[in-house]
Design an enzyme around this catalytic site. Structure first.
Site, PDB file in Angstrom:
ATOM      1  N   ASP A 352       0.828  -1.192   0.000  1.00  0.00           N
ATOM      2  CA  ASP A 352       0.000   0.000   0.000  1.00  0.00           C
ATOM      3  C   ASP A 352       0.872   1.256   0.000  1.00  0.00           C
ATOM      4  O   ASP A 352       1.856   1.334   0.747  1.00  0.00           O
ATOM      5  CB  ASP A 352      -0.895  -0.020   1.246  1.00  0.00           C
ATOM      6  CG  ASP A 352      -1.822   1.167   1.329  1.00  0.00           C
ATOM      7  OD1 ASP A 352      -2.682   1.305   0.450  1.00  0.00           O
ATOM      8  OD2 ASP A 352      -1.673   1.953   2.280  1.00  0.00           O
ATOM      9  N   GLU A 389       1.765  -0.383  -5.103  1.00  0.00           N
ATOM     10  CA  GLU A 389       0.857   0.712  -5.411  1.00  0.00           C
ATOM     11  C   GLU A 389       1.772   1.933  -5.533  1.00  0.00           C
ATOM     12  O   GLU A 389       2.180   2.522  -4.535  1.00  0.00           O
ATOM     13  CB  GLU A 389      -0.175   0.916  -4.305  1.00  0.00           C
ATOM     14  CG  GLU A 389      -1.176   2.009  -4.640  1.00  0.00           C
ATOM     15  CD  GLU A 389      -2.157   2.284  -3.508  1.00  0.00           C
ATOM     16  OE1 GLU A 389      -3.337   2.536  -3.794  1.00  0.00           O
ATOM     17  OE2 GLU A 389      -1.735   2.250  -2.331  1.00  0.00           O
TER      18      GLU A 389
END
Length: 696
Positions: A352, A389
């Site tokens: 993330d 990401e």
């Protein structure tokens, strides 16, 4: 001469006594708490602490029944380590207290009254029932020692090639929490296990679990219009080494993680890898006003990126930023990932806000971040998928240039944006859409090719596939922020009516648009990923940021599976079709037709002069599958009128067969129908053709 062997380190003799317990210096290189014959080894480190105490608690008790200060000679360098004899792991929980300098402007927050969670804890107590936290203490979290006795038998890693991978992103609780799921253990790892036959039928090859590390769902809990709003998604890590105990169906005292291990084992046995969504960009401790749980009290100035006056940089958007490229934090992250691969047999990680992992200790981006490089070349992680990401909340956007060393894949946000715009009919998008469908060569040619691109149109963050074609605008009113949160630019289209409707034509169009999106995604080069529930039209009622919604907004409504079974069958067919035809996914040997491996076409075969008003794209894949010629043609018409297209001419005795036509309610053509080279493709629809000879 008889050789004298040294005494085994597991047959140790106490050398002293602390707090009524026999003790001796421990194993300094083994972080955390580890059971050994006769006792438990406790190891923890802090660069600035002047002293450390080990606290022992009875289960569910707030006050320790024993406080064991580490003797001065039980410290080597910055590491405190002590073996405590006579402890049974099922009879205690533990935490620490550290003393040291307190100077917030220098980032030093030592306070001997703070109860600190072991950052290497393998199991965490204090919040084992979803939505309930132990009350009455500033820090309710204690650690348990875990007995790792799970039997993996002769299990081997699947090592699914990237070109064969299809990723299914899911939230552990939301996947089965609604009663419509029909499982015995809703909202748990066991609940997912009950749904494995469904996942196997669908055909996905990898399940990507949203955060399952111990997190605080009650962080920032608030009430809005009678509903409790929680930190439902789980991007608020308490402990990186411990599974979220509230995701277990049963109590697993000192065997925490076995239910998750069983799920992973069963998924592997059914041909599916498991990826974890990991959050190393921030923690639940928040900013200056946040609680002291672990890292702040151990080495605040090391674990977080701080301003010169001791405040927290907030590149995560969540209050603090983990100092990932400090050597100590690097070591923790590397040990953590190794632990999940070795102990839980995890196959991959999605990071993330991964651009934070490439920021220096002053917050600036690094060209060769040591953490990312060490993960790329670590031997234990050698076969693990690493997915970034490639952006963060501080404005760093690295899609296409994330430091990769030919190991890192990326969530391709440009694929999402460009394909969404093209599919809804925006002008000037045909040429860009071709680039995305063919693996985003403009972004990844110098790296792993198309395999570096994780293609997605939907994910947890944003509209579901159904909502993408049911709403022009976000509808996040239930979040309590006056609809100000969430993305405003969604490249969505409501097909004429905002939200729910009984209009049959609008409903038909919406399902056609969903099928168009699925067809393009699953016939694109790269690694496809879609959100759980998209395959049967699950809705979030227009909420594109349901991070706080622990209710039917976020839970899958399995009633829709029966209602929209044809959409599920369409996804299922496309996944199988992708697997069956190798040239869609990867380079193969040449076919006998003389066609190039990939070719791009306008409405006329072999022409590709895309203009501002172009709304049609034809992609042909040609090669060999199982030593047989294999040619597939993807036709995408995003125009609001029908078009006549010409397919490439095939050799004598070979014909085009129609396999998919999204304009029809029965979109999958069984058996495939032979068609002429000139074909009408209806408005806003996708057709898929395959080539074959007269005997097929």
């Amino acid at each position: 001469m008889k050789r004298v062997l040294p005494e085994s380190k597991f047959h140790l003799i106490p050398l002293g006594e602390v707090g009524g317990y026999k003790v001796r210096p421990g194993m300094y290189e083994i972080n955390g708490a580890t059971a050994i014959p006769g006792g438990v080894n406790f190891t923890i480190h802090s660069n600035q602490a002047t002293s450390c105490e080990l606290l022992l608690f009875h289960r569910k008790e707030e006050e320790p029944y024993a406080v064991l200060p580490f003797p001065d000679n039980y410290r080597i360098g910055n590491v405190f380590s002590m073996i405590v004899f006579g402890l049974q792991i099922d009879e205690f929980e533990y935490a620490y207290r550290m003393d040291g300098p307190y100077d917030p402007k220098k980032g030093l927050l030592f306070d001997k009254n703070h109860v600190l969670l072991d950052p290497y804890a393998k199991a965490v107590t204090g919040q084992s029932i979803w939505g309930e936290k132990t009350q009455g203490t500033e820090n309710p979290y204690h650690a348990r020692v875990v007995k790792d006795d799970f039997d993996w038998e002769d299990a081997k890693p699947l090592l699914t090639p990237l070109e064969d991978t299809v990723i299914y992103e899911m939230h552990v609780r939301g996947f089965t929490q609604d009663s419509s799921s029909g499982v015995a253990f809703p909202g748990t790892f066991a609940g997912i296990s009950e749904k494995i036959p469904y996942l196997r039928e669908l055909g996905v090859t990898a399940v990507e679990l949203m955060p399952i590390f111990e997190f605080d769902e009650l962080k920032d809990k608030r009430e809005y219009k009678g509903n409790d709003l929680l930190n439902y998604w789980g991007y608020s890590t308490i402990s990186f080494f411990a599974p979220n105990t509230s995701y277990a169906a049963g109590i697993e005292y000192n065997q925490e993680g076995n239910e998750l291990k069983n799920l992973i084992k069963l998924l592997h046995e059914n041909g599916m890898e498991v990826y974890l969504d990991v959050v190393f960009n921030h923690t639940a401790e928040g900013n200056e006003e946040g609680p002291v749980i672990s890292y702040k009290g151990l080495d605040n100035q090391i674990y977080y990126i701080l301003t010169p006056d001791g405040y927290y940089y907030n590149f995560s958007g969540c209050g603090n930023t983990l100092n990932c490229n400090h050597p100590i934090v690097q070591q923790m992250i590397l040990e953590c990932l190794r632990y999940w691969v070795i102990t839980y047999r995890v196959d991959g990680f999605r990071f993330d806000l991964a651009s934070i992992l490439g920021r220096n200790e002053d917050g600036s981006p690094m060209s060769k971040p040591p953490l990312l490089q060490s993960l790329a070349f670590d031997p234990i992680l050698g076969n693990v998928k690493l997915i970034a990401e490639a952006w963060d909340a501080g404005g760093l956007y690295q899609v296409g240039n994330f430091p990769s060393w030919n190991r890192w894949l990326e969530w391709n946000g440009k694929y999402r944006d460009d394909i969404r715009a093209f599919l809804k009919g925006d002008c000037g998008r045909a040429g860009t859409a071709v680039t995305r469908i063919l693996g985003s060569e403009d972004l990844y040619e110098e790296r792993m090719g198309c395999n570096a691109s994780v293609n997605f149109i939907t994910c947890h963050d944003g509209f579901t596939l159904y909502d993408l074609y049911a709403y022009n605008e976000k509808h996040n009113e239930a979040n309590g922020w006056d609809n100000s949160d969430g993305a405003n630019d969604n490249a969505s289209w409501n097909c004429g009516i905002e939200g729910d409707t009984d209009d049959k034509e609008v409903i038909r169009l919406r399902f056609r648009m969903m099928k168009n999106a699925a067809a393009v995604l699953l016939l694109s080069r790269g690694v496809p990923m879609f959100l759980a529930g998209d395959e049967f039209g699950n809705t979030q009622f227009g909420n594109n940021n349901p991070y706080c919604q622990d209710n039917i907004i976020s839970w899958l409504d399995w009633n829709l599976f029966e209602k929209n079974r044809k959409l599920f069958e369409f996804f299922k067919f496309l996944i199988a079709f992708r697997k069956k035809h190798d040239p869609i996914r990867k380079h193969t040997s040449s076919c006998s037709y003389g066609f190039p491996e990939i070719s791009v076409h306008d409405v006329n075969a072999w022409e590709s002069n895309f203009r501002e008003d172009s709304h049609y794209v034809g992609i042909m894949y040609a090669g060999r599958t199982k030593q047989l010629d294999d040619c597939v043609y993807l036709a995408v018409n995003t125009y609001w009128e029908s078009l006549t297209i010409k397919l490439p001419k095939l050799p004598l005795g070979h014909y085009w067969y129609l396999a998919v036509n999204t304009f029809e309610e029965e979109s999958v053509i069984r058996p495939s129908v032979k068609v002429d080279e000139q074909v009408e493709i209806k408005e806003r629809s996708v057709m898929i053709f395959r080539a074959g000879n007269i005997y097929e």
